[in-house]
Write an enzyme that holds these catalytic residues in place. Sequence first.
Site, PDB file in Angstrom:
ATOM      1  CB  VAL A  57      -0.951  -0.010   1.219  1.00  0.00           C
ATOM      2  CG1 VAL A  57      -1.757   1.283   1.299  1.00  0.00           C
ATOM      3  CG2 VAL A  57      -1.902  -1.202   1.127  1.00  0.00           C
ATOM      4  CD  GLU A  58      -0.468   5.632   0.968  1.00  0.00           C
ATOM      5  OE1 GLU A  58       0.064   6.470   0.222  1.00  0.00           O
ATOM      6  OE2 GLU A  58      -1.682   5.635   1.241  1.00  0.00           O
TER       7      GLU A  58
END
Length: 381
Positions: A57-58
């Site tokens: 994620v990110e």
Amino acid sequence: MKEKPGIVTAIAKYHMTEMARTILNDSMDIHSGRAIQDGPMNYLATHYLGIPVAITVEGANILTRNLMIFGQGATRCHPYVLKEMEVAEIPDEKEAAKEFDKLLFKHIAHATKNTFGALGAALTGSRFVKAEMSGATKQYYKEMTRLSRALAVSADFAMLTLGGDLKRKEMISARLGDVLAYLYMASAALKKYEDEGRQQQDLDYVHYAVQHCLYHGAKSLQEAFTNYPVAGVGTLLKAIIFPLGNHYAKPSDELTVKLAESLMTPGAHRNRLTHLCYIGKEEDDSVGLMEKAFLAMYEIKGLERKLIQAAKEGKVEKKGLLTARLSQALEAGVLTAEEVAKIQRAEELRYKAIQVDHFSHDMSEVRTNETSSKPKLNNVA
């Protein structure tokens, strides 16, 4: 200040999540049964399942490492490249050419200075590199200056010889990005040490952190040169940066053991290092239980040595249940009643701390081993 440190956050995100992955894998070895199934006492399982979120994620870590760190850092951290790119976009061609020539000559002078600086530092062991600091960390500042120059030279050569292909040569850009990241992390470790007043107890941790970063930074450079896609350039860079070979070493086993012993010694220093770590205060909190058991077992180390010595002298049996051996020690005057109670309490906490959740067949009941049986207080001395 309106700063947007995208490169710094990319470095932090990538390396912190990768360190978390490594730490959790090591924890799986140490905690064994608690790591293989879910349950209130088996706190590692949930974190292990959550690691993919941190990794992907990110921005997936592979993308962050291969493209973002060096891809952005090569332009944003360079004193001239970004300016040259901005000048190239000026509509007036004469003005653009004039400004570009100024920057280009400065760029060439900068690259030449770094090349000779990197070579000179390599040949002299950074002896003549300036460092404003003094004391035990002075040499680290010199070595970081040397590797910074080495990275600058490598980046200039990479942009000159690979051009736009550098983005597609992800293994090379990833390794150059690693050098930047390790230099940044070493700088952060030294800054923390300085900001907190050069605590003597922290010095071994600084040694480990900076030596780790210097070793891996130099290793990344060497791997980039070995695998450089343009014939002859990697060999040339290796001759400039490591003319006498790569002599950066990992932290020694002696230093590693020293740090481990420091972390296993309760006190103000350990508390200061771990003040942000979660330790539950509730009686049934599994992490809090581990801490209580650790502290209790540490407090009876001296009493355990008494018991061992008494066994050598024949006052106490060498083997057998701990309850019987403690009774013998009490009768022989080796331990007081208070000391016996202290050992028994520590053993109860230790036994409880090593238990693993288990479940009934229909999953309708959750129990821990410690609730269904009492500790046998086997030989722990």
